[in-house]
Design a protein around this motif. Structure first.
Motif, PDB file in Angstrom:
ATOM      1  N   GLN A  75     -36.517 -40.407   3.616  1.00 55.20           N
ATOM      2  CA  GLN A  75     -37.963 -40.314   3.794  1.00 55.20           C
ATOM      3  C   GLN A  75     -38.364 -39.480   5.007  1.00 55.20           C
ATOM      4  N   VAL A  76     -37.407 -39.052   5.808  1.00 57.04           N
ATOM      5  CA  VAL A  76     -37.755 -38.367   7.055  1.00 57.04           C
ATOM      6  C   VAL A  76     -37.011 -37.040   7.177  1.00 57.04           C
ATOM      7  N   VAL A  77     -37.600 -36.145   7.963  1.00 61.09           N
ATOM      8  CA  VAL A  77     -36.931 -34.938   8.426  1.00 61.09           C
ATOM      9  C   VAL A  77     -36.545 -35.201   9.869  1.00 61.09           C
ATOM     10  N   LEU A  78     -35.260 -35.107  10.147  1.00 66.43           N
ATOM     11  CA  LEU A  78     -34.685 -35.539  11.421  1.00 66.43           C
ATOM     12  C   LEU A  78     -34.287 -34.340  12.264  1.00 66.43           C
ATOM     13  N   ALA A  79     -34.783 -34.303  13.499  1.00 60.64           N
ATOM     14  CA  ALA A  79     -34.416 -33.248  14.444  1.00 60.64           C
ATOM     15  C   ALA A  79     -33.737 -33.859  15.654  1.00 60.64           C
ATOM     16  N   THR A  80     -32.658 -33.238  16.100  1.00 58.44           N
ATOM     17  CA  THR A  80     -32.049 -33.612  17.370  1.00 58.44           C
ATOM     18  C   THR A  80     -31.603 -32.340  18.087  1.00 58.44           C
ATOM     19  N   LYS A  81     -31.084 -32.503  19.304  1.00 65.90           N
ATOM     20  CA  LYS A  81     -30.823 -31.345  20.164  1.00 65.90           C
ATOM     21  C   LYS A  81     -29.507 -31.522  20.925  1.00 65.90           C
ATOM     22  N   PHE A  82     -28.964 -30.380  21.359  1.00 69.45           N
ATOM     23  CA  PHE A  82     -27.796 -30.358  22.217  1.00 69.45           C
ATOM     24  C   PHE A  82     -28.073 -29.409  23.377  1.00 69.45           C
ATOM     25  N   GLY A  83     -27.265 -29.492  24.402  1.00 73.62           N
ATOM     26  CA  GLY A  83     -27.306 -28.480  25.455  1.00 73.62           C
ATOM     27  C   GLY A  83     -27.489 -29.022  26.853  1.00 73.62           C
ATOM     28  N   ILE A  84     -28.190 -30.135  27.019  1.00 75.20           N
ATOM     29  CA  ILE A  84     -28.348 -30.742  28.340  1.00 75.20           C
ATOM     30  C   ILE A  84     -27.310 -31.841  28.478  1.00 75.20           C
ATOM     31  N   VAL A  85     -26.471 -31.727  29.489  1.00 75.65           N
ATOM     32  CA  VAL A  85     -25.361 -32.659  29.675  1.00 75.65           C
ATOM     33  C   VAL A  85     -25.629 -33.495  30.914  1.00 75.65           C
ATOM     34  N   ARG A  86     -25.688 -34.815  30.748  1.00 76.17           N
ATOM     35  CA  ARG A  86     -25.922 -35.737  31.859  1.00 76.17           C
ATOM     36  C   ARG A  86     -24.958 -36.903  31.751  1.00 76.17           C
ATOM     37  N   ASP A  87     -24.515 -37.383  32.887  1.00 76.57           N
ATOM     38  CA  ASP A  87     -23.754 -38.624  32.895  1.00 76.57           C
ATOM     39  C   ASP A  87     -24.719 -39.796  32.770  1.00 76.57           C
ATOM     40  N   PRO A  88     -24.299 -40.897  32.139  1.00 73.81           N
ATOM     41  CA  PRO A  88     -25.189 -42.052  31.999  1.00 73.81           C
ATOM     42  C   PRO A  88     -25.734 -42.513  33.349  1.00 73.81           C
ATOM     43  N   GLY A  89     -27.041 -42.680  33.414  1.00 74.14           N
ATOM     44  CA  GLY A  89     -27.690 -43.162  34.622  1.00 74.14           C
ATOM     45  C   GLY A  89     -27.916 -42.114  35.688  1.00 74.14           C
ATOM     46  N   ALA A  90     -27.463 -40.899  35.468  1.00 75.83           N
ATOM     47  CA  ALA A  90     -27.601 -39.841  36.479  1.00 75.83           C
ATOM     48  C   ALA A  90     -28.775 -38.941  36.142  1.00 75.83           C
ATOM     49  N   THR A  91     -29.402 -38.391  37.174  1.00 77.36           N
ATOM     50  CA  THR A  91     -30.469 -37.425  36.958  1.00 77.36           C
ATOM     51  C   THR A  91     -29.952 -35.996  36.984  1.00 77.36           C
ATOM     52  N   ILE A 118     -27.733 -33.281   9.820  1.00 80.04           N
ATOM     53  CA  ILE A 118     -28.922 -33.214  10.673  1.00 80.04           C
ATOM     54  C   ILE A 118     -29.855 -32.175  10.061  1.00 80.04           C
ATOM     55  N   ASP A 119     -31.109 -32.532   9.852  1.00 79.41           N
ATOM     56  CA  ASP A 119     -32.028 -31.597   9.204  1.00 79.41           C
ATOM     57  C   ASP A 119     -32.333 -30.390  10.087  1.00 79.41           C
ATOM     58  N   LEU A 120     -32.633 -30.613  11.363  1.00 80.94           N
ATOM     59  CA  LEU A 120     -32.986 -29.528  12.287  1.00 80.94           C
ATOM     60  C   LEU A 120     -32.230 -29.739  13.586  1.00 80.94           C
ATOM     61  N   TYR A 121     -31.424 -28.763  13.955  1.00 83.23           N
ATOM     62  CA  TYR A 121     -30.588 -28.880  15.157  1.00 83.23           C
ATOM     63  C   TYR A 121     -31.022 -27.825  16.160  1.00 83.23           C
ATOM     64  N   TYR A 122     -31.527 -28.302  17.301  1.00 80.95           N
ATOM     65  CA  TYR A 122     -32.053 -27.419  18.339  1.00 80.95           C
ATOM     66  C   TYR A 122     -31.035 -27.188  19.456  1.00 80.95           C
ATOM     67  N   CYS A 123     -31.049 -25.994  20.018  1.00 77.74           N
ATOM     68  CA  CYS A 123     -30.517 -25.799  21.364  1.00 77.74           C
ATOM     69  C   CYS A 123     -31.603 -26.258  22.321  1.00 77.74           C
ATOM     70  N   HIS A 124     -31.313 -27.287  23.100  1.00 83.22           N
ATOM     71  CA  HIS A 124     -32.310 -27.928  23.956  1.00 83.22           C
ATOM     72  C   HIS A 124     -32.724 -27.027  25.123  1.00 83.22           C
ATOM     73  N   ARG A 125     -31.752 -26.405  25.766  1.00 81.91           N
ATOM     74  CA  ARG A 125     -32.007 -25.477  26.873  1.00 81.91           C
ATOM     75  C   ARG A 125     -30.942 -24.383  26.838  1.00 81.91           C
ATOM     76  N   ARG A 126     -31.309 -23.210  27.351  1.00 79.41           N
ATOM     77  CA  ARG A 126     -30.414 -22.057  27.327  1.00 79.41           C
ATOM     78  C   ARG A 126     -29.614 -21.928  28.618  1.00 79.41           C
ATOM     79  N   ASN A 127     -28.342 -21.621  28.446  1.00 78.82           N
ATOM     80  CA  ASN A 127     -27.476 -21.221  29.541  1.00 78.82           C
ATOM     81  C   ASN A 127     -27.008 -19.803  29.227  1.00 78.82           C
TER      82      ASN A 127
END
Length: 327
Positions: A75-91, A118-127
């Motif tokens: 019933q849904v179109v699902l989008a998620t992203k990759f590219g930003i890497v963080r350790d749990p709890g870290a800013t 995954i219906d739509l896969y984004y690059c979250h930020r560019r390096n």
């Protein structure tokens, strides 16, 4: 629910999309049952386009959506992203666009979401250490493998979009856009229109500020808005004046400020989709009712003038959060 195309060859999606980030992080503590109720109500109201990312809550948000999707995947179109890497709890964070990371991140997202594709896969930020051709090539291989249906980019320049689109069709670009963040008008909106790419406007309500219901003085320390320049000191005082003008405009239209802010995006750009966030279900019916608000060209021009970029005070992010955002 009005439907809009996700690019020239993608599916139709709801003109309003639900951003799920705040259900896991950045806007105070999470509440799983409340979040699941919000997701169910959004679907009942016709919001079928859901947005998340692997870094929201260090994977928590994708896992949460995985719970919801068990009964609603078709019933849904699902989008998620990759590219930003963080350790749990870290800013602190870094940005990784390498082909090896693209492949590994996709596998991890599929696992947390509990889906095969995954219906739509984004690059979250560019390096820029990784050429756009290499990154999009890796993303295209995910399409070929059936793990991803459509590709997207976030916060990119027109040049990056054109270079990526030459490698593989890009279905959507997601960038911050609202009455008080007009940066995409400096090229990326037009580039999307010319290439047949959908534009997904995130934070269309100015992280809640444009609703007129948010008092930044009451933000908790774990709410990331408390560190944003627009919510602080003299900038906050000046921006409050803008919201009061928006409130008066909305009252004249027998609408709410949030409805006006959403309707402005949809009226101004037929290829745009407004991606608002919600932790709780209370605001959903109000936001969806924005689709019934008709703004004339004169209304749009008046709002453009009221929220001219030079009238808004403060940067949209702290400096550290601007990494990977192309201007």
């Amino acid at each position: 629910m009005e439907q809009r195309p996700l690019g020239s060859s993608g599916p139709l999606v709801s003109a309003l999309a639900l951003g799920c980030m705040g259900m896991s992080e950045f806007y105070g503590p999470s509440d799983t049952e409340q979040s699941l109720h919000t997701l169910r109500l959004a679907l009942d109201l016709g919001v079928t386009f859901l947005d998340t990312a692997d870094m929201y809550g260090a994977g928590h948000n994708e896992t949460l959506l995985g719970q919801f999707l068990k009964g609603h995947r078709d019933q849904v179109v699902l989008a998620t992203k990759f590219g930003i890497v963080r350790d749990p709890g870290a800013t602190e964070r870094r940005i990784d666009n390498s082909p090896a990371y693209v492949a590994a991140a996709c596998e991890a997202s599929l696992r947390r979401l509990g889906v095969e594709t995954i219906d739509l896969y984004y690059c979250h930020r560019r390096n820029h250490e990784t050429p756009v051709e290499d990154m999009v090539g890796a993303m295209a291989r995910l399409v070929e493998a059936g793990k991803v249906r459509y590709l997207g980019l976030s916060e990119v320049s027109p040049d990056t979009l054109r270079a990526a689109h030459a490698v593989h069709p890009i279905a959507a670009v997601q960038s911050e856009y609202s009455l008080w963040t007009r940066d995409p008008e400096r090229g990326i909106l037009e580039a999307c229109r010319a290439l047949g790419v959908a534009f997904v406007a995130y934070s269309p309500l100015g992280r809640g500020f444009l609703t007129g219901a948010l008092d930044p003085a009451h933000l908790t320390p774990d709410d990331f808005r408390s560190r944003h320049p627009r919510f602080r000191d003299d900038a906050l005082a000046r921006n409050r004046e803008l919201v009061e003008h928006l409130r008066a405009f909305a009252q004249a239209k027998e609408a709410t400020p949030a409805q006006v802010a959403l309707a402005w995006i949809l009226a101004r750009h037929p290829h745009a989709i407004a991606l608002f966030g919600a932790k709780r279900p209370e605001r959903l019916p109000e936001n969806v009712a924005a689709l019934s608000l008709i703004l004339t060209p004169g209304d749009v021009a008046a709002l453009d003038a009221l929220f001219a970029p030079e009238a808004v005070s403060g940067a949209r992010y702290p400096e550290a959060n601007m990494a990977g955002i192309e201007t």
